[in-house]
Scaffold this motif. Structure first.
Motif, PDB file in Angstrom:
ATOM      1  N   LYS A  55       0.840  -1.216   0.000  1.00 46.06           N
ATOM      2  CA  LYS A  55       0.000   0.000   0.000  1.00 46.06           C
ATOM      3  C   LYS A  55       0.862   1.249   0.000  1.00 46.06           C
ATOM      4  CE  LYS A  55      -3.756  -2.258   2.298  1.00 46.06           C
ATOM      5  NZ  LYS A  55      -5.089  -2.241   2.110  1.00 46.06           N
ATOM      6  N   ARG A  56       1.958   1.203   0.747  1.00 44.04           N
ATOM      7  CA  ARG A  56       2.891   2.329   0.778  1.00 44.04           C
ATOM      8  C   ARG A  56       4.297   1.751   0.648  1.00 44.04           C
ATOM      9  NH1 ARG A  56       6.179   5.262   3.555  1.00 44.04           N
ATOM     10  NH2 ARG A  56       6.155   4.226   5.556  1.00 44.04           N
ATOM     11  N   MET A  57       4.989   2.179  -0.377  1.00 45.39           N
ATOM     12  CA  MET A  57       6.341   1.663  -0.641  1.00 45.39           C
ATOM     13  C   MET A  57       7.329   2.342   0.303  1.00 45.39           C
ATOM     14  SD  MET A  57       8.098  -0.373  -2.814  1.00 45.39           S
ATOM     15  CE  MET A  57       7.262  -0.458  -4.382  1.00 45.39           C
ATOM     16  N   PRO A  58       8.001   1.578   1.181  1.00 44.21           N
ATOM     17  CA  PRO A  58       8.994   2.171   2.083  1.00 44.21           C
ATOM     18  C   PRO A  58      10.178   2.745   1.302  1.00 44.21           C
ATOM     19  CG  PRO A  58       8.491  -0.105   2.713  1.00 44.21           C
ATOM     20  CD  PRO A  58       7.848   0.145   1.395  1.00 44.21           C
ATOM     21  N   LEU A  59      10.795   3.778   1.834  1.00 44.75           N
ATOM     22  CA  LEU A  59      11.942   4.420   1.191  1.00 44.75           C
ATOM     23  C   LEU A  59      13.078   3.427   0.951  1.00 44.75           C
ATOM     24  CD1 LEU A  59      13.391   6.930   0.125  1.00 44.75           C
ATOM     25  CD2 LEU A  59      14.159   7.373   2.469  1.00 44.75           C
ATOM     26  N   ILE A  60      13.336   2.550   1.928  1.00 46.60           N
ATOM     27  CA  ILE A  60      14.436   1.596   1.788  1.00 46.60           C
ATOM     28  C   ILE A  60      14.201   0.686   0.582  1.00 46.60           C
ATOM     29  CG2 ILE A  60      13.504  -0.157   3.374  1.00 46.60           C
ATOM     30  CD1 ILE A  60      17.186   0.787   3.271  1.00 46.60           C
ATOM     31  N   ARG A  61      12.966   0.327   0.321  1.00 44.42           N
ATOM     32  CA  ARG A  61      12.631  -0.512  -0.845  1.00 44.42           C
ATOM     33  C   ARG A  61      12.844   0.267  -2.141  1.00 44.42           C
ATOM     34  NH1 ARG A  61       8.834  -4.405  -2.519  1.00 44.42           N
ATOM     35  NH2 ARG A  61       9.109  -4.560  -4.764  1.00 44.42           N
ATOM     36  N   LYS A  62      12.456   1.541  -2.148  1.00 45.96           N
ATOM     37  CA  LYS A  62      12.675   2.368  -3.339  1.00 45.96           C
ATOM     38  C   LYS A  62      14.175   2.486  -3.634  1.00 45.96           C
ATOM     39  CE  LYS A  62       8.565   5.224  -2.726  1.00 45.96           C
ATOM     40  NZ  LYS A  62       8.047   6.567  -2.401  1.00 45.96           N
ATOM     41  N   VAL A  63      14.962   2.681  -2.583  1.00 46.68           N
ATOM     42  CA  VAL A  63      16.420   2.782  -2.741  1.00 46.68           C
ATOM     43  C   VAL A  63      16.973   1.466  -3.263  1.00 46.68           C
ATOM     44  CG1 VAL A  63      18.606   3.069  -1.496  1.00 46.68           C
ATOM     45  CG2 VAL A  63      16.692   4.606  -1.032  1.00 46.68           C
ATOM     46  N   LYS A  64      16.523   0.350  -2.687  1.00 44.75           N
ATOM     47  CA  LYS A  64      16.988  -0.974  -3.116  1.00 44.75           C
ATOM     48  C   LYS A  64      16.676  -1.212  -4.592  1.00 44.75           C
ATOM     49  CE  LYS A  64      15.728  -5.772  -2.699  1.00 44.75           C
ATOM     50  NZ  LYS A  64      14.469  -6.403  -2.895  1.00 44.75           N
ATOM     51  N   ASP A  65      15.452  -0.953  -4.988  1.00 47.18           N
ATOM     52  CA  ASP A  65      15.051  -1.182  -6.372  1.00 47.18           C
ATOM     53  C   ASP A  65      15.851  -0.299  -7.333  1.00 47.18           C
ATOM     54  OD1 ASP A  65      13.227  -2.981  -5.375  1.00 47.18           O
ATOM     55  OD2 ASP A  65      11.444  -1.828  -5.934  1.00 47.18           O
ATOM     56  N   TYR A  66      16.002   0.971  -6.983  1.00 47.64           N
ATOM     57  CA  TYR A  66      16.732   1.902  -7.843  1.00 47.64           C
ATOM     58  C   TYR A  66      18.209   1.527  -7.925  1.00 47.64           C
ATOM     59  CZ  TYR A  66      18.517   6.123  -9.981  1.00 47.64           C
ATOM     60  OH  TYR A  66      19.149   6.985 -10.829  1.00 47.64           O
ATOM     61  N   MET A  67      18.780   1.187  -6.783  1.00 47.17           N
ATOM     62  CA  MET A  67      20.211   0.892  -6.743  1.00 47.17           C
ATOM     63  C   MET A  67      20.549  -0.341  -7.580  1.00 47.17           C
ATOM     64  SD  MET A  67      22.574   0.969  -3.429  1.00 47.17           S
ATOM     65  CE  MET A  67      24.324   0.790  -3.623  1.00 47.17           C
ATOM     66  N   LEU A  68      19.715  -1.371  -7.536  1.00 42.70           N
ATOM     67  CA  LEU A  68      19.986  -2.547  -8.362  1.00 42.70           C
ATOM     68  C   LEU A  68      19.944  -2.166  -9.837  1.00 42.70           C
ATOM     69  CD1 LEU A  68      19.822  -6.033  -8.378  1.00 42.70           C
ATOM     70  CD2 LEU A  68      18.143  -5.135  -9.977  1.00 42.70           C
ATOM     71  N   ALA A  69      18.900  -1.461 -10.233  1.00 35.76           N
ATOM     72  CA  ALA A  69      18.709  -1.133 -11.644  1.00 35.76           C
ATOM     73  C   ALA A  69      19.803  -0.211 -12.176  1.00 35.76           C
ATOM     74  CB  ALA A  69      17.340  -0.480 -11.844  1.00 35.76           C
ATOM     75  N   ALA A  70      20.071   0.860 -11.454  1.00 37.28           N
ATOM     76  CA  ALA A  70      20.972   1.900 -11.969  1.00 37.28           C
ATOM     77  C   ALA A  70      22.445   1.610 -11.721  1.00 37.28           C
ATOM     78  CB  ALA A  70      20.600   3.253 -11.350  1.00 37.28           C
ATOM     79  N   PHE A  71      22.778   0.900 -10.651  1.00 36.40           N
ATOM     80  CA  PHE A  71      24.191   0.733 -10.302  1.00 36.40           C
ATOM     81  C   PHE A  71      24.621  -0.725 -10.191  1.00 36.40           C
ATOM     82  CE2 PHE A  71      22.715   4.500  -7.731  1.00 36.40           C
ATOM     83  CZ  PHE A  71      23.068   5.441  -8.674  1.00 36.40           C
ATOM     84  N   ALA A  72      24.015  -1.450  -9.273  1.00 33.01           N
ATOM     85  CA  ALA A  72      24.525  -2.770  -8.901  1.00 33.01           C
ATOM     86  C   ALA A  72      24.577  -3.742 -10.077  1.00 33.01           C
ATOM     87  CB  ALA A  72      23.696  -3.352  -7.755  1.00 33.01           C
ATOM     88  N   PHE A  73      23.492  -3.883 -10.819  1.00 33.24           N
ATOM     89  CA  PHE A  73      23.480  -4.853 -11.913  1.00 33.24           C
ATOM     90  C   PHE A  73      24.396  -4.438 -13.067  1.00 33.24           C
ATOM     91  CE2 PHE A  73      21.867  -6.805 -15.774  1.00 33.24           C
ATOM     92  CZ  PHE A  73      21.822  -8.140 -15.422  1.00 33.24           C
ATOM     93  N   PRO A  74      24.214  -3.248 -13.660  1.00 34.76           N
ATOM     94  CA  PRO A  74      25.065  -2.938 -14.819  1.00 34.76           C
ATOM     95  C   PRO A  74      26.544  -2.807 -14.486  1.00 34.76           C
ATOM     96  CG  PRO A  74      23.652  -1.061 -14.291  1.00 34.76           C
ATOM     97  CD  PRO A  74      23.232  -2.192 -13.417  1.00 34.76           C
ATOM     98  N   VAL A  75      26.875  -2.264 -13.338  1.00 33.43           N
ATOM     99  CA  VAL A  75      28.283  -2.081 -12.986  1.00 33.43           C
ATOM    100  C   VAL A  75      28.934  -3.425 -12.656  1.00 33.43           C
ATOM    101  CG1 VAL A  75      29.884  -1.004 -11.356  1.00 33.43           C
ATOM    102  CG2 VAL A  75      27.991   0.324 -12.295  1.00 33.43           C
ATOM    103  N   ALA A  76      28.239  -4.288 -11.940  1.00 30.74           N
ATOM    104  CA  ALA A  76      28.802  -5.611 -11.610  1.00 30.74           C
ATOM    105  C   ALA A  76      29.095  -6.405 -12.875  1.00 30.74           C
ATOM    106  CB  ALA A  76      27.846  -6.387 -10.708  1.00 30.74           C
TER     107      ALA A  76
END
Length: 187
Positions: free
Chosen positions: A23-44
């Motif tokens: 119902k409400r997306m926690p900030l930590i989840r938004k950070v996790k989702d963004y970080m995987l997409a923008a940094f963790a996956f492509p850079v790794a």
């Protein structure tokens, strides 16, 4: 970066949520989702593929043989192989909502430009390139190397987005219907 990302994942497991459509997306989840997409996956994947490709061409370009005495081979795999394996496992086992392509690629671009800037700061003040391959390239070749690396990272971002959409099709449909239902209620 991988340690920071997986620490955020752990924090999300304790204080966030892994629900597809909370119902409400926690900030930590938004950070996790963004970080995987923008940094963790492509850079790794960029690090792993680039390192092992250069290693196959000429190991002295990325990991001189003299370092074997102080940096064991297994540690090399931890840093350059495991990150790829764990990112592939992560994208296959953990649902995430990818950011808009513009937001994700902007973050990746800023990260890559910052890293490139840092490489030049180290070169300027330390007098050496962090990666031996940069030492053997002349200026135009370095420009091409950096441009190809950036382009490869963008391609890996799109690959991650594609795999996420392919693997999590059912959950993404569920998320869209929950979002559509929530916006109908607010009207």
């Amino acid at each position: 970066m991988q340690a920071v990302y997986f620490t955020i994942c752990l924090l999300n497991d304790f204080i966030g949520t892994n629900e597809v459509a909370p119902k409400r997306m926690p900030l930590i989840r938004k950070v996790k989702d963004y970080m995987l997409a923008a940094f963790a996956f492509p850079v790794a994947l960029n690090v792993g593929v680039t390192f092992w490709t250069l290693m196959a061409i000429d190991r002295e370009l990325v990991f001189p043989k003299v370092l074997d005495a102080v940096f064991p081979g297994w540690l090399n795999h931890v840093m350059h192989t495991n990150i790829v394996i764990f990112m592939v496992i992560e994208i296959c086992t953990s649902f995430r909502q990818y950011p808009t392509r513009k937001a994700g690629l902007t973050g990746l671009g800023i990260f890559m430009a910052s890293y490139l800037g840092w490489l030049h700061v180290v070169r300027h003040f330390g007098g050496i390139w962090v990666y031996p391959v940069l030492e053997v390239l002349n200026f135009p070749q370095r420009l091409v190397f950096f441009a190809v690396s950036l382009g490869f990272s963008v391609g890996l971002y799109l690959l991650g987005e594609f795999f996420n959409n392919l693997i999590w099709t059912k959950e993404l449909k569920q998320l869209r219907s929950a979002t559509a239902g929530a916006s109908k209620k607010t009207k």
